[in-house]
Write a protein that holds these residues in place. Structure first.
Motif, PDB file in Angstrom:
ATOM      1  N   UNK A 222       0.725  -1.172   0.045  1.00 27.11           N
ATOM      2  CA  UNK A 222      -0.047   0.164   0.063  1.00 27.11           C
ATOM      3  C   UNK A 222       1.046   1.224   0.074  1.00 27.11           C
ATOM      4  N   UNK A 223       1.899   1.097   0.627  1.00 26.29           N
ATOM      5  CA  UNK A 223       2.903   2.359   0.633  1.00 26.29           C
ATOM      6  C   UNK A 223       4.178   2.170  -0.188  1.00 26.29           C
ATOM      7  N   UNK A 224       4.650   3.092  -0.773  1.00 25.87           N
ATOM      8  CA  UNK A 224       5.835   3.233  -1.481  1.00 25.87           C
ATOM      9  C   UNK A 224       6.872   3.970  -0.720  1.00 25.87           C
ATOM     10  N   UNK A 225       8.106   3.396  -0.572  1.00 22.20           N
ATOM     11  CA  UNK A 225       8.958   4.404   0.276  1.00 22.20           C
ATOM     12  C   UNK A 225      10.455   4.366  -0.534  1.00 22.20           C
ATOM     13  N   UNK A 226      11.380   4.645   0.267  1.00 26.67           N
ATOM     14  CA  UNK A 226      12.791   4.521  -0.265  1.00 26.67           C
ATOM     15  C   UNK A 226      13.209   5.592  -1.260  1.00 26.67           C
ATOM     16  N   UNK A 227      13.855   4.879  -2.420  1.00 21.85           N
ATOM     17  CA  UNK A 227      14.187   5.668  -3.347  1.00 21.85           C
ATOM     18  C   UNK A 227      13.194   6.179  -4.258  1.00 21.85           C
ATOM     19  N   UNK A 228      11.979   5.194  -4.195  1.00 21.11           N
ATOM     20  CA  UNK A 228      10.673   5.832  -5.146  1.00 21.11           C
ATOM     21  C   UNK A 228      10.225   7.119  -4.657  1.00 21.11           C
ATOM     22  N   UNK A 229      10.101   7.174  -3.135  1.00 18.26           N
ATOM     23  CA  UNK A 229       9.649   8.477  -2.788  1.00 18.26           C
ATOM     24  C   UNK A 229      10.765   9.701  -3.109  1.00 18.26           C
ATOM     25  N   UNK A 230      12.112   9.526  -3.118  1.00 20.34           N
ATOM     26  CA  UNK A 230      12.992  10.242  -3.535  1.00 20.34           C
ATOM     27  C   UNK A 230      12.932  10.703  -4.820  1.00 20.34           C
ATOM     28  N   UNK A 231      12.726   9.747  -5.801  1.00 19.39           N
ATOM     29  CA  UNK A 231      12.533  10.124  -7.135  1.00 19.39           C
ATOM     30  C   UNK A 231      11.135  11.074  -7.528  1.00 19.39           C
ATOM     31  N   UNK A 232       9.981  10.499  -6.512  1.00 20.46           N
ATOM     32  CA  UNK A 232       8.856  11.472  -6.732  1.00 20.46           C
ATOM     33  C   UNK A 232       9.091  12.979  -6.347  1.00 20.46           C
ATOM     34  N   UNK A 233       9.601  12.958  -5.242  1.00 28.21           N
ATOM     35  CA  UNK A 233      10.036  14.042  -4.599  1.00 28.21           C
ATOM     36  C   UNK A 233      11.048  15.208  -5.398  1.00 28.21           C
ATOM     37  N   UNK A 234      11.751  14.449  -6.415  1.00 27.77           N
ATOM     38  CA  UNK A 234      12.767  15.198  -6.966  1.00 27.77           C
ATOM     39  C   UNK A 234      11.911  15.919  -8.246  1.00 27.77           C
ATOM     40  N   UNK A 235      10.713  15.385  -8.536  1.00 30.35           N
ATOM     41  CA  UNK A 235      10.211  15.978  -9.629  1.00 30.35           C
ATOM     42  C   UNK A 235       9.086  17.148  -9.201  1.00 30.35           C
ATOM     43  N   UNK A 502      12.459  11.264   7.305  1.00 31.14           N
ATOM     44  CA  UNK A 502      12.496  11.620   6.147  1.00 31.14           C
ATOM     45  C   UNK A 502      11.926  10.835   4.918  1.00 31.14           C
ATOM     46  N   UNK A 503      11.952   9.569   4.941  1.00 34.21           N
ATOM     47  CA  UNK A 503      11.284   8.753   3.959  1.00 34.21           C
ATOM     48  C   UNK A 503       9.746   8.698   3.958  1.00 34.21           C
ATOM     49  N   UNK A 504       9.488   8.659   5.404  1.00 38.71           N
ATOM     50  CA  UNK A 504       7.820   8.415   5.694  1.00 38.71           C
ATOM     51  C   UNK A 504       7.313   9.586   5.684  1.00 38.71           C
ATOM     52  N   UNK A 505       8.029  10.710   5.343  1.00 36.87           N
ATOM     53  CA  UNK A 505       7.556  11.860   5.404  1.00 36.87           C
ATOM     54  C   UNK A 505       6.501  12.156   4.037  1.00 36.87           C
ATOM     55  N   UNK A 506       7.155  11.150   3.198  1.00 40.88           N
ATOM     56  CA  UNK A 506       6.351  11.266   1.767  1.00 40.88           C
ATOM     57  C   UNK A 506       5.283  10.020   1.613  1.00 40.88           C
ATOM     58  N   UNK A 507       4.864   9.609   2.991  1.00 44.53           N
ATOM     59  CA  UNK A 507       3.716   8.320   2.854  1.00 44.53           C
ATOM     60  C   UNK A 507       2.456   9.274   2.444  1.00 44.53           C
ATOM     61  N   UNK A 508       1.601   8.363   1.749  1.00 40.12           N
ATOM     62  CA  UNK A 508       0.300   8.786   1.550  1.00 40.12           C
ATOM     63  C   UNK A 508      -0.397   9.327   2.602  1.00 40.12           C
ATOM     64  N   UNK A 534      12.122  14.968   0.065  1.00 40.46           N
ATOM     65  CA  UNK A 534      10.649  14.178   0.452  1.00 40.46           C
ATOM     66  C   UNK A 534       9.880  15.023   1.283  1.00 40.46           C
ATOM     67  N   UNK A 535      10.490  15.612   2.586  1.00 42.52           N
ATOM     68  CA  UNK A 535       9.367  16.536   3.343  1.00 42.52           C
ATOM     69  C   UNK A 535       9.008  17.817   2.702  1.00 42.52           C
TER      70      UNK A 535
END
Length: 864
Positions: A222-235, A502-508, A534-535
């Motif tokens: 249900x949750x994505x994390x790690x590098x995927x969150x960083x990639x999304x945050x970059x954009x 930092x990673x979980x700050x991008x959770x849904x 991410x945050x």
């Protein structure tokens, strides 16, 4: 189990789709993640190679947001590739437990946008629990060893079988034999005859056409994390107003300055030292990002707690009077603001009320007047906003750190001490700790615990439970589960401070909230820049980065990415243009310990707090116990058992003898929990733990593992003493690791090393020279430590040995650093090794067996 893979059609058209991707502003989050999948899932795990040509070095300033993304995206993907490659090379081990290939069947395959959603049925019900969110998984038609060049008819021995591993916790192998102290713990010791095993045959005939048939996908939950969150945050961050700040652009929009309430300001001026109070006020400036540097022992956590009080209760300073009038509509004035307004309109009230009739707080409206005013307010809100709900909300702060430990440290302090309100009075903030992995000490403020408590109160009106176990029934009841999401939302909306990694700050669950006013990031210098993004997605107005670039950085696997400065934090990059506010008063180290780090790392800016004189303890009566001593073991030589991590037995013996002498000399002193023994190398730590297995109350860990911790006495084993001339000292030469090691003790620092070997490094030369200049270099030339060390108990002998230490000739390093040369050779060797491992068709390759063993666990290679 659900599983994402990319179809062959998508792989072939990957480049064409990249060329036709929508402009940045039009990309949705789903499109960004789909782009991430297309890049990752197109990899061939049997032939992972870095493409260094795609990488660009991280610059201080960037031209625009596209330049920013074009720099960080390839580096982020390269680190992802390096993590996967290491997982393959290490055999897919997680927490020292090796995963076997899992036999499964495909239950269903359905199309999901550009990807295939594959459901798998495992042979055993519990097999699915070894797969985690963001794991890369490989589905192969044949056994992985066949995929990597093996043959069904090829036999392997027990030594080659990856299932025959050592229990590293106690040094016992699967056969019951044990590894001796100081020997390679990865080696299996057994007297049993080696058995031959055969690669399990495939149910489908192995042909040249299907031998290498496999799919690569990622485990989805249900949750994505790690590098995927960083990639999304970059954009997504690139589309916010904060991007100009990150680019260090000249046309950056200034933030809004804030004003601290007088009572709170007075309270902090009396309880914080000048540099700490300066850090608090620096966060109130009009800058969008504030940098606060906290060297060891300077009260960084204390400052963060103060920042929370200040930022929650300070008011924005309006640019224009009109804006100020409009802002009054949306919030209630603080008491000090009301008083200021009354004093302006009625100056005769300034020195107190002359008459009780002038006390406006005693005014009481009649019921009719109150009701009429309430109705007018409701109609006004309905007319202006379309709703009668109160649109005004209090400030909300997102508190983050790279690790759960760093987050929990601040949360524990908040639970214990609370905050100060605008009047300078203590209160308990509405605090919620979000995310997995939190410590049990902070359980009362964790989100799930608070949700369970509310559910139980709603369902049974019983008292709040004292532990999560007592609410298990309430949590699983059908009635409570219906309200879980709404209750979770209410808990978060009521919070003043939300703390998470930092990673979980991008959770849904957090992204669904209506943003945060301020983001505070602790240990900001230990996170790569993409993690820090991410945050920043939460529509914040201000960000405060707290950390120390002089201590350990983020851990990056890819040496190629490190070469391009990907391990550099956002804090480090911004400080090239913005001078951070540094905390300068330290309260931890004895003056003799503080002197060298202050001079060598912090431009001699650190000064001692008023408590430092108390660091002089009774065991300092024996000068061999500090405050700062460098024991020079000129005879010690490092070894590499099994070709692995470095180990120095003489330094282990020396550490043990010093500890025993300390106990013998001061038998009435309570040393339990006050002594730490640290070393840069894992093998040395394991050996030290074996030497000290009969003694309790001693913390023995690596330098990296000891960051953020402190003890009264620290014994530091340097380990490095290479026998070959001109050899380097490895990552012991990392100046940030050196700084961490030297700043852990409060009262005594006892360093054990080989001065001749260490002095080839300029930083270590300066430290040893510092010890020599202060008569603290003690040469130990006799290997009979069990005889020599017990005699180190009087001032006369110390004076004699320190005089010999003055005569030791320290040779200053000249020419290029040998560690740089050795690092290049090591990287070249690893590159060659990887190339050999990827040669799947060469069965005679001498590293073929190692490669095949690694392939057994390719199913669970981790990228997050």
């Amino acid at each position: 189990m659900s599983f994402f893979v990319m179809s062959d059609k998508d792989k072939n058209n990957d480049k064409d789709e990249e060329l036709s991707v929508d402009p940045l502003d039009k990309m949705s989050n789903d499109q960004i993640i789909a782009q991430f999948y297309r890049k990752i899932l197109a990899w061939d795990v049997s032939n992972l190679r870095a493409n260094e040509k795609l990488l660009k070095p991280v610059k201080v300033e960037f031209l625009d947001r596209h330049d920013y993304i074009d720099t960080f995206e390839p580096l982020l993907l390269e680190e992802c590739r390096a993590q996967l490659e290491r997982s393959i090379e290490e055999g897919g081990e997680k927490n020292d437990v090796e995963n076997e290939p899992v036999f499964s069947r495909v239950r269903y395959i359905s199309e999901n946008s550009d990807f295939l959603d594959v459901g798998l049925v495992m042979t055993k019900e519990n097999e699915m629990y070894q797969f985690h969110e963001n794991d890369l998984m490989m589905i192969s038609l044949h056994h992985p060893m066949i995929l990597f060049g093996g043959d069904e008819n090829e036999e392997i021995t027990d030594d080659e079988d990856p299932s025959n591993v050592v229990d590293r916790a106690n040094g016992a192998s699967s056969t019951g034999a044990s590894a001796a102290a100081g020997e390679d713990p990865d080696k299996v010791y057994t007297t049993e005859k080696k058995k031959k095993k055969v690669i399990p045959p495939s149910k489908i005939e192995v042909t040249d056409a299907n031998r290498y048939l496999h799919l690569v996908g990622t485990v989805e939950q249900f949750e994505m994390g790690g590098i995927k969150r960083e990639y999304l945050a970059l954009y997504t961050t690139a589309k916010t107003s904060f991007m100009k700040t990150l680019l260090l652009a000249d046309d950056e929009e200034p933030g809004v300055p804030m004003k601290i309430p007088p009572a709170l300001k007075e309270k902090f001026e009396s309880s914080y030292n000048p540099s700490q109070f300066g850090a608090l006020t620096s966060a109130l400036s009009g800058s969008n990002i504030t940098l606060i540097q906290g060297p060891p022992g300077t009260g960084k956590t204390h400052v963060i707690v103060g920042l929370l009080s200040v930022l929650l209760h300070s008011t924005e300073v309006p640019k224009h009077v009109i804006e100020e009038k409009e802002s009054l509509v949306h919030r209630e004035l603080y008491e000090f603001e009301k008083l200021e307004s009354w004093e302006i309109s009625q100056p005769w009230l300034k020195n107190g009320f002359k008459n009780i009739r002038d006390d406006y707080t005693l005014i009481d409206y009649s019921f009719e007047e109150k009701e009429e005013r309430r109705k007018r307010d409701l109609w006004r809100k309905l007319r202006e906003t379309g709703t009668t709900k109160n649109i005004a909300r209090k400030k909300r702060i997102l508190l983050c750190a790279p690790s759960n430990g760093a987050v929990d440290e601040i949360v524990t302090r908040l639970i214990r001490d609370g905050l100060l309100n605008h009047e300078g009075k203590s209160y308990r903030p509405n605090l919620v700790r979000v995310g997995p992995g939190s410590h049990q000490d902070v359980e009362p403020v964790t989100l799930e615990y608070m949700v369970r408590c509310r559910q139980q109160l709603m369902n049974s009106n019983s008292a709040i439970p004292s532990s999560s176990a007592s609410t298990a029934v309430a949590t699983t009841s059908p009635k409570s589960s219906l309200d879980t999401n709404s209750i979770r939302t209410l808990v978060l909306e009521d919070a003043e401070i939300i703390a998470t990694t930092l990673s979980f700050s991008g959770s849904s669950i957090l992204m669904k909230m209506n943003g945060f006013d301020i983001v505070i990031i602790d240990e900001a210098a230990q996170a790569v820049e993409t993690s820090t993004l991410v945050p920043m997605q939460h529509k914040c107005k201000k960000i405060v980065l707290v950390g120390d670039p002089k201590q350990l950085p983020a851990t990056i696997i890819s040496p190629i990415a490190i070469k391009q400065k990907y391990d550099q934090s956002l804090f480090q990059r911004l400080q090239e243009k913005r001078t951070p506010h540094m905390l300068t008063t330290q309260y931890r180290m004895h003056s003799s310990i503080r002197a060298f780090p202050s001079k060598h790392f912090y431009n001699d800016l650190l000064e001692d707090g008023p408590n430092i004189p108390s660091r002089a303890t009774n065991y300092h009566a024996n000068p061999f116990f500090g405050p700062l001593i460098f024991y020079d073991l000129s005879f010690s030589v490092e070894t590499k058992p099994g070709g692995g991590s470095v180990f120095n037995e003489d330094e282990c013996r020396m550490a043990l003898q010093l500890y025993q002498l300390l106990l013998k000399t001061y038998p009435d002193e309570l040393f339990s929990g006050r002594i730490g023994i640290i070393s840069p190398y894992r093998q040395q730590v394991l050996s030290l733990r074996e030497y000290f297995k009969n003694y309790s109350g001693i913390s023995i860990d690596t330098v990296d593992g000891f960051q953020g911790r402190e003890r009264e006495i620290i014994i530091f084993s340097c380990v490095r003493a290479p026998a070959e001339k001109g050899a380097g000292i490895g990552f012991l030469a990392d100046v940030r690791r050196m700084n961490v090691a030297l700043t852990r003790p409060r009262s005594s620092l006892l360093i054990i090393g080989n001065s001749k070997s260490l002095c080839i490094n300029p930083d270590w030369y300066e430290l040893i020279k510092h010890a020599q200049d202060n008569n603290n270099l003690i040469p130990i030339t006799n290997p009979s430590l069990e005889t020599i060390v017990p005699t180190l108990n009087n001032t006369e002998l110390f004076d004699e040995l320190s005089a010999k230490g003055q005569a030791v000739k320290l040779v200053a390093p000249s020419g290029p650093n040998p560690d740089d040369k050795n690092l290049k050779k090591d990287n070249k060797r690893k590159k060659t090794q990887r190339k050999q491992n990827n040669n799947n068709n060469n069965k005679n390759n001498k590293n073929n067996k190692k490669t095949k063993n690694s392939a057994n666990n390719i199913y669970t290679a981790v990228t997050s």
